[in-house]
Design a protein around this motif. Sequence first.
Motif, PDB file in Angstrom:
ATOM      1  N   GLN A 106      10.520  -5.501 -10.050  1.00 39.65           N
ATOM      2  CA  GLN A 106       9.594  -5.965  -9.016  1.00 39.65           C
ATOM      3  C   GLN A 106       9.839  -7.391  -8.556  1.00 39.65           C
ATOM      4  OE1 GLN A 106       5.428  -5.036  -9.374  1.00 39.65           O
ATOM      5  NE2 GLN A 106       5.824  -3.412 -10.855  1.00 39.65           N
ATOM      6  N   CYS A 107      10.537  -8.183  -9.386  1.00 44.10           N
ATOM      7  CA  CYS A 107      10.732  -9.583  -9.010  1.00 44.10           C
ATOM      8  C   CYS A 107      11.920 -10.148  -9.770  1.00 44.10           C
ATOM      9  CB  CYS A 107       9.468 -10.398  -9.278  1.00 44.10           C
ATOM     10  SG  CYS A 107       8.925 -10.384 -10.993  1.00 44.10           S
ATOM     11  N   ARG A 108      12.292 -11.357  -9.367  1.00 43.58           N
ATOM     12  CA  ARG A 108      13.411 -12.034 -10.027  1.00 43.58           C
ATOM     13  C   ARG A 108      13.155 -13.531 -10.068  1.00 43.58           C
ATOM     14  NH1 ARG A 108      16.710 -15.022  -6.908  1.00 43.58           N
ATOM     15  NH2 ARG A 108      16.495 -14.760  -4.668  1.00 43.58           N
ATOM     16  N   GLN A 109      13.872 -14.186 -10.963  1.00 42.02           N
ATOM     17  CA  GLN A 109      13.873 -15.644 -11.034  1.00 42.02           C
ATOM     18  C   GLN A 109      15.303 -16.106 -11.255  1.00 42.02           C
ATOM     19  OE1 GLN A 109      10.684 -15.580 -14.144  1.00 42.02           O
ATOM     20  NE2 GLN A 109      10.259 -17.592 -13.244  1.00 42.02           N
ATOM     21  N   ARG A 110      15.679 -17.169 -10.576  1.00 42.79           N
ATOM     22  CA  ARG A 110      17.024 -17.720 -10.754  1.00 42.79           C
ATOM     23  C   ARG A 110      17.129 -18.353 -12.138  1.00 42.79           C
ATOM     24  NH1 ARG A 110      20.035 -22.309  -9.532  1.00 42.79           N
ATOM     25  NH2 ARG A 110      18.225 -23.449  -8.795  1.00 42.79           N
ATOM     26  N   ILE A 111      18.258 -18.122 -12.781  1.00 43.59           N
ATOM     27  CA  ILE A 111      18.522 -18.695 -14.100  1.00 43.59           C
ATOM     28  C   ILE A 111      19.152 -20.068 -13.904  1.00 43.59           C
ATOM     29  CG2 ILE A 111      19.839 -18.447 -16.241  1.00 43.59           C
ATOM     30  CD1 ILE A 111      19.641 -15.367 -15.783  1.00 43.59           C
ATOM     31  N   LEU A 112      18.518 -21.086 -14.471  1.00 43.06           N
ATOM     32  CA  LEU A 112      19.017 -22.455 -14.328  1.00 43.06           C
ATOM     33  C   LEU A 112      20.050 -22.804 -15.386  1.00 43.06           C
ATOM     34  CD1 LEU A 112      15.661 -24.300 -13.578  1.00 43.06           C
ATOM     35  CD2 LEU A 112      17.398 -23.528 -11.955  1.00 43.06           C
ATOM     36  N   ARG A 113      19.767 -22.410 -16.631  1.00 43.11           N
ATOM     37  CA  ARG A 113      20.688 -22.722 -17.719  1.00 43.11           C
ATOM     38  C   ARG A 113      20.291 -21.912 -18.960  1.00 43.11           C
ATOM     39  NH1 ARG A 113      17.094 -27.090 -17.692  1.00 43.11           N
ATOM     40  NH2 ARG A 113      16.203 -27.455 -19.757  1.00 43.11           N
ATOM     41  N   LEU A 114      21.148 -21.988 -19.975  1.00 42.76           N
ATOM     42  CA  LEU A 114      20.878 -21.359 -21.260  1.00 42.76           C
ATOM     43  C   LEU A 114      20.833 -22.472 -22.297  1.00 42.76           C
ATOM     44  CD1 LEU A 114      23.426 -18.402 -20.994  1.00 42.76           C
ATOM     45  CD2 LEU A 114      21.001 -18.388 -20.378  1.00 42.76           C
TER      46      LEU A 114
END
Length: 143
Positions: free
Chosen positions: A65-73
């Motif tokens: 239903q949605c997404r979020q950008r991954i900034l870092r690990l």
Amino acid sequence: MSKVVHLIKLSAGTEAVEQLQRWQASARAQGPDGYPRHVTRMWPKREAEVLAGGSIYWVIKGLIQCRQRILRLDEVTGGDGIRRCAIVLEPEIVRVAPAPRRPFQGWRYLAEDDAPGDLRPGRETDDTLPPELAGALAEIGVI
């Protein structure tokens, strides 16, 4: 430049995108830098591809239903001394075209070509369909 790959993850116990938003706004879901994060036991082997612009796609009630950008690990060590991976996320949650997904454990890789598209601007505030209806419509390709 690395090819982009996304992650897909069940948002366990979440009933709606708004509930995920409330959880991520809480202090428990944020790291010391104020960004929301999801801590997992496994470190992505395809780290470079994930960090080349990947997002985490959230499965809620059987639908992406949605997404979020991954900034870092980030590496984090729990009170038990075990090394874990904190997936640090952009705070903005972007709604995507609902896509059915069967239950699975952990997270999986999601190829860029297989990722559902973002909803068009203005559609984010449309009334949310019941998950069963949205899933049925997605299965026949209507949404």
